[in-house]
Design a protein around this motif. Sequence first.
Motif, PDB file in Angstrom:
ATOM      1  N   GLU A 184       2.858  -1.930 -13.878  1.00 49.68           N
ATOM      2  CA  GLU A 184       3.321  -1.892 -12.488  1.00 49.68           C
ATOM      3  C   GLU A 184       2.244  -2.296 -11.497  1.00 49.68           C
ATOM      4  O   GLU A 184       2.536  -2.921 -10.472  1.00 49.68           O
ATOM      5  CB  GLU A 184       3.805  -0.483 -12.150  1.00 49.68           C
ATOM      6  N   HIS A 185       1.001  -1.942 -11.767  1.00 46.58           N
ATOM      7  CA  HIS A 185      -0.056  -2.137 -10.762  1.00 46.58           C
ATOM      8  C   HIS A 185      -1.199  -3.028 -11.239  1.00 46.58           C
ATOM      9  O   HIS A 185      -2.186  -3.199 -10.507  1.00 46.58           O
ATOM     10  CB  HIS A 185      -0.624  -0.780 -10.332  1.00 46.58           C
ATOM     11  N   GLY A 186      -1.068  -3.584 -12.434  1.00 49.12           N
ATOM     12  CA  GLY A 186      -2.131  -4.463 -12.907  1.00 49.12           C
ATOM     13  C   GLY A 186      -3.406  -3.730 -13.252  1.00 49.12           C
ATOM     14  O   GLY A 186      -4.488  -4.329 -13.228  1.00 49.12           O
ATOM     15  N   PHE A 187      -3.307  -2.443 -13.541  1.00 47.94           N
ATOM     16  CA  PHE A 187      -4.488  -1.685 -13.953  1.00 47.94           C
ATOM     17  C   PHE A 187      -4.949  -2.127 -15.340  1.00 47.94           C
ATOM     18  O   PHE A 187      -4.216  -2.817 -16.065  1.00 47.94           O
ATOM     19  CB  PHE A 187      -4.183  -0.182 -13.979  1.00 47.94           C
ATOM     20  N   THR A 188      -6.142  -1.686 -15.705  1.00 46.73           N
ATOM     21  CA  THR A 188      -6.653  -1.951 -17.061  1.00 46.73           C
ATOM     22  C   THR A 188      -6.979  -0.614 -17.746  1.00 46.73           C
ATOM     23  O   THR A 188      -8.001  -0.471 -18.414  1.00 46.73           O
ATOM     24  CB  THR A 188      -7.915  -2.828 -17.003  1.00 46.73           C
ATOM     25  N   LEU A 189      -6.096   0.353 -17.550  1.00 42.34           N
ATOM     26  CA  LEU A 189      -6.319   1.687 -18.111  1.00 42.34           C
ATOM     27  C   LEU A 189      -6.201   1.659 -19.624  1.00 42.34           C
ATOM     28  O   LEU A 189      -5.318   1.006 -20.181  1.00 42.34           O
ATOM     29  CB  LEU A 189      -5.298   2.676 -17.538  1.00 42.34           C
ATOM     30  N   GLN A 190      -7.092   2.379 -20.283  1.00 45.44           N
ATOM     31  CA  GLN A 190      -7.048   2.505 -21.737  1.00 45.44           C
ATOM     32  C   GLN A 190      -7.453   3.930 -22.099  1.00 45.44           C
ATOM     33  O   GLN A 190      -8.557   4.376 -21.766  1.00 45.44           O
ATOM     34  CB  GLN A 190      -7.995   1.502 -22.395  1.00 45.44           C
ATOM     35  N   ARG A 208      -8.349   0.370  -6.173  1.00 48.22           N
ATOM     36  CA  ARG A 208      -7.162  -0.249  -5.588  1.00 48.22           C
ATOM     37  C   ARG A 208      -7.030   0.111  -4.101  1.00 48.22           C
ATOM     38  O   ARG A 208      -6.690  -0.746  -3.270  1.00 48.22           O
ATOM     39  CB  ARG A 208      -5.921   0.200  -6.364  1.00 48.22           C
ATOM     40  N   ARG A 209      -7.317   1.359  -3.767  1.00 46.89           N
ATOM     41  CA  ARG A 209      -7.237   1.763  -2.348  1.00 46.89           C
ATOM     42  C   ARG A 209      -8.288   1.027  -1.525  1.00 46.89           C
ATOM     43  O   ARG A 209      -8.037   0.631  -0.384  1.00 46.89           O
ATOM     44  CB  ARG A 209      -7.427   3.283  -2.236  1.00 46.89           C
ATOM     45  N   GLN A 262       0.836  -1.205   0.000  1.00 46.41           N
ATOM     46  CA  GLN A 262       0.000   0.000   0.000  1.00 46.41           C
ATOM     47  C   GLN A 262       0.870   1.254   0.000  1.00 46.41           C
ATOM     48  O   GLN A 262       0.606   2.212  -0.734  1.00 46.41           O
ATOM     49  CB  GLN A 262      -0.914  -0.015   1.229  1.00 46.41           C
ATOM     50  N   SER A 263       1.934   1.229   0.804  1.00 45.91           N
ATOM     51  CA  SER A 263       2.833   2.378   0.867  1.00 45.91           C
ATOM     52  C   SER A 263       3.541   2.610  -0.466  1.00 45.91           C
ATOM     53  O   SER A 263       3.672   3.747  -0.928  1.00 45.91           O
ATOM     54  CB  SER A 263       3.867   2.157   1.982  1.00 45.91           C
ATOM     55  N   GLU A 264       4.005   1.521  -1.098  1.00 45.38           N
ATOM     56  CA  GLU A 264       4.667   1.650  -2.398  1.00 45.38           C
ATOM     57  C   GLU A 264       3.702   2.169  -3.459  1.00 45.38           C
ATOM     58  O   GLU A 264       4.073   2.973  -4.323  1.00 45.38           O
ATOM     59  CB  GLU A 264       5.242   0.293  -2.821  1.00 45.38           C
ATOM     60  N   PHE A 265       2.449   1.707  -3.373  1.00 46.28           N
ATOM     61  CA  PHE A 265       1.446   2.154  -4.336  1.00 46.28           C
ATOM     62  C   PHE A 265       1.211   3.655  -4.204  1.00 46.28           C
ATOM     63  O   PHE A 265       1.175   4.384  -5.207  1.00 46.28           O
ATOM     64  CB  PHE A 265       0.139   1.388  -4.104  1.00 46.28           C
ATOM     65  N   GLU A 266       1.046   4.127  -2.982  1.00 46.26           N
ATOM     66  CA  GLU A 266       0.816   5.556  -2.783  1.00 46.26           C
ATOM     67  C   GLU A 266       2.036   6.362  -3.221  1.00 46.26           C
ATOM     68  O   GLU A 266       1.909   7.494  -3.686  1.00 46.26           O
ATOM     69  CB  GLU A 266       0.488   5.854  -1.315  1.00 46.26           C
ATOM     70  N   GLY A 267       3.229   5.779  -3.100  1.00 52.03           N
ATOM     71  CA  GLY A 267       4.443   6.479  -3.515  1.00 52.03           C
ATOM     72  C   GLY A 267       4.526   6.677  -5.013  1.00 52.03           C
ATOM     73  O   GLY A 267       5.230   7.576  -5.502  1.00 52.03           O
ATOM     74  N   SER A 268       3.825   5.839  -5.764  1.00 53.56           N
ATOM     75  CA  SER A 268       3.861   5.958  -7.233  1.00 53.56           C
ATOM     76  C   SER A 268       2.993   7.102  -7.748  1.00 53.56           C
ATOM     77  O   SER A 268       2.953   7.365  -8.944  1.00 53.56           O
ATOM     78  CB  SER A 268       3.391   4.642  -7.875  1.00 53.56           C
ATOM     79  N   ASN A 269       2.316   7.775  -6.845  1.00 52.81           N
ATOM     80  CA  ASN A 269       1.439   8.872  -7.266  1.00 52.81           C
ATOM     81  C   ASN A 269       2.204  10.036  -7.875  1.00 52.81           C
ATOM     82  O   ASN A 269       1.622  10.889  -8.539  1.00 52.81           O
ATOM     83  CB  ASN A 269       0.612   9.383  -6.075  1.00 52.81           C
ATOM     84  N   THR A 270       3.516  10.078  -7.637  1.00 56.62           N
ATOM     85  CA  THR A 270       4.315  11.176  -8.201  1.00 56.62           C
ATOM     86  C   THR A 270       4.202  11.195  -9.721  1.00 56.62           C
ATOM     87  O   THR A 270       4.077  12.255 -10.343  1.00 56.62           O
ATOM     88  CB  THR A 270       5.789  10.996  -7.796  1.00 56.62           C
TER      89      THR A 270
END
Length: 653
Positions: free
Chosen positions: A501-507, A586-587, A409-417
């Motif tokens: 990186e996060h397994g999203f399905t963004l398109q 994800r959150r 969770q901490s690593e995920f929030e860190g990717s917000n940059t």
Amino acid sequence: MTASFTQQFDQHGTWRRNFAHRLKWLTRWLNENELLNQSVAERLHDVESQLRTSRVMVAFVAEFSRGKSELINAIFFAGYGRRIMPASAGRTTMCPTELGYDPAHPPSLRLLPIETRLEPYSLVHWREEPARWTHVDIDVDDAELLSQAMSKVAEVRWVPVDEAKALGFWSDDNLDDNPVPDSDGRVEIPRWRHAVLNMPHPLLEQGLVILDTPGLNAIGAEPELTVSLIPQAHAVVFILGADTGVTRSDLAIWREHLVTEGDASETRIVVLNKIDTMWDILSTPAQVDAQIQRQRKGAADVLGVPLTQVLPVSAQKGLQAKIRRDVPLLQASRLPALEAILGEGLLGKRETMLRLAVDASIAALRTEASRILNVRQRDLSEQALELQGLRGKNSSVIRHMRTRIEQEQSEFEGSNTRILALRSVQGKLLREVYAVLGSTALKADMGRLATALKRRGIKFNVRKVYGETFDALRNNLREVQATTAEIQSMLHATFRQLNAEHGFTLQAPPEPDLTDFEQQLSQIEQSHVHYLGVGNLLKLAQPDFCDKLVRALASRLRVVNEAAMTEVERWSKGAGAQLDAQLKERRRTFTKRIEAVERIQGAAGNLDERLAELAAQERDLSDLHHRLDELTAVLLNHEAPNSSSYRSELSAA
């Protein structure tokens, strides 16, 4: 009998209201199940608003004494049992008159004094200045009082030639077109510049707007009519006299103000009115019909339109027949055929446009909602696998899992940059779009055009000046298209990285296509090219007239630019909303994973209970997916609005 325009418009209004109701119901269902992101919600709200409030404008254009106001009475106001628009001998509409309904304002007739032409402001400006209008209260339930109020649009003034010249009703260069002075040297001019009737007529309440325009002189003196109001009408009914055919002034109106490039069959209807003047007891019905057909063919040939586009009518007999409920006379007037063409062409085209807008929004909604459901489904499956791995494990292993989840969770929030950087660049590029299409840039373009037009003397190069202006406006759209392509490329790259990186399905949503707006600019340019014929060169030598022309043009161009900006903004919000939705999911997943481990730490038996909960949630998700498909399929079903299955589906929803 073919359904009248009134009946067809009523059916169209019922379809729009029912569809908007169903769309609102679906939006609420999606919101309750957290399947609606901000972008799609805004788009659906826009479509629902368009369905409920969209207006259909029909413009009636003719030279004086062609029976235009009588035709309006016959089609729209026969239910009052008398004339509402002034149409008797010697009394006719002298100023452009809009008939519509806005429930935010009381029923009234608003009249703008003709003297406002002497001030450097457009009709758009005057609409926002209620104090300058004369207000007349109306009683829509009293036909006599309503008719008396509407008679004001026929009011005139007698003024000296110099005043008529200043107001645009006299030209020293075209003496044949000037009004005839009286014995005191005064000429007749309209008392009012523009009139707006606001009344809760059944058709007007459903969004119909009727634009009644006066003759050639008034049209030519108001550029805003030609370059703004008439071109935006969904249909234009051009009325000729059956007894006179196409006169010189009729042809001038047609060529200078109504002819546009492309197929106008659906938007330009030519009415050959007063066919009753050909009814002759000394002629057989076949001979009368042959005479009418000759007049039709002559009008079609002169105007360059298909014969099917020229409709013979007797508005006076049609109105009389409706009031008396005389079916044979109504058929003889041929009014039903005109109403059918108006309904099928105008309303059919309008309904198709609304359908396309709805289809695009529903497709976007279904895609986004399905994506959210798929993300939830995948997260639930991953949680189930994770919990099944805890069977038989001791408390230290469970504590370690909680630590690992919190670290993820901490690593995920860190990717917000990276996401913040994307939004920063995206925002910068969008500001560039607004700078190119915004009011400041348009004002500069219009300023350059105004300067060129105000040069002294007759401007034989006016078409070149306009061409250069519209080339610049089209280049602005192409520059914006290049910017959106740059944003799109950036979205693709960032979304690919986040998906990996996060397994999203963004398109990334499809890039907006601005070519339609370029075509709109070309259509506006074409209407101006026709307007800038030889007959108007002398008017273009007048600075005041040029000011009016540029202001009218700017008002219309502003609508195109704002629509293009809205399209770009909607696309940008769609990408952002999709990202926000998956971040939110994800959150929420992290929170539920930690809650599950805490519960299992408290009591070992909770593992099976939690797995059962996840299985139940997966079944619920499957049901939601099925229900989503059902509801969106109903909205995408293109049945006729009056069909029984449509009504039953609406009741079920």
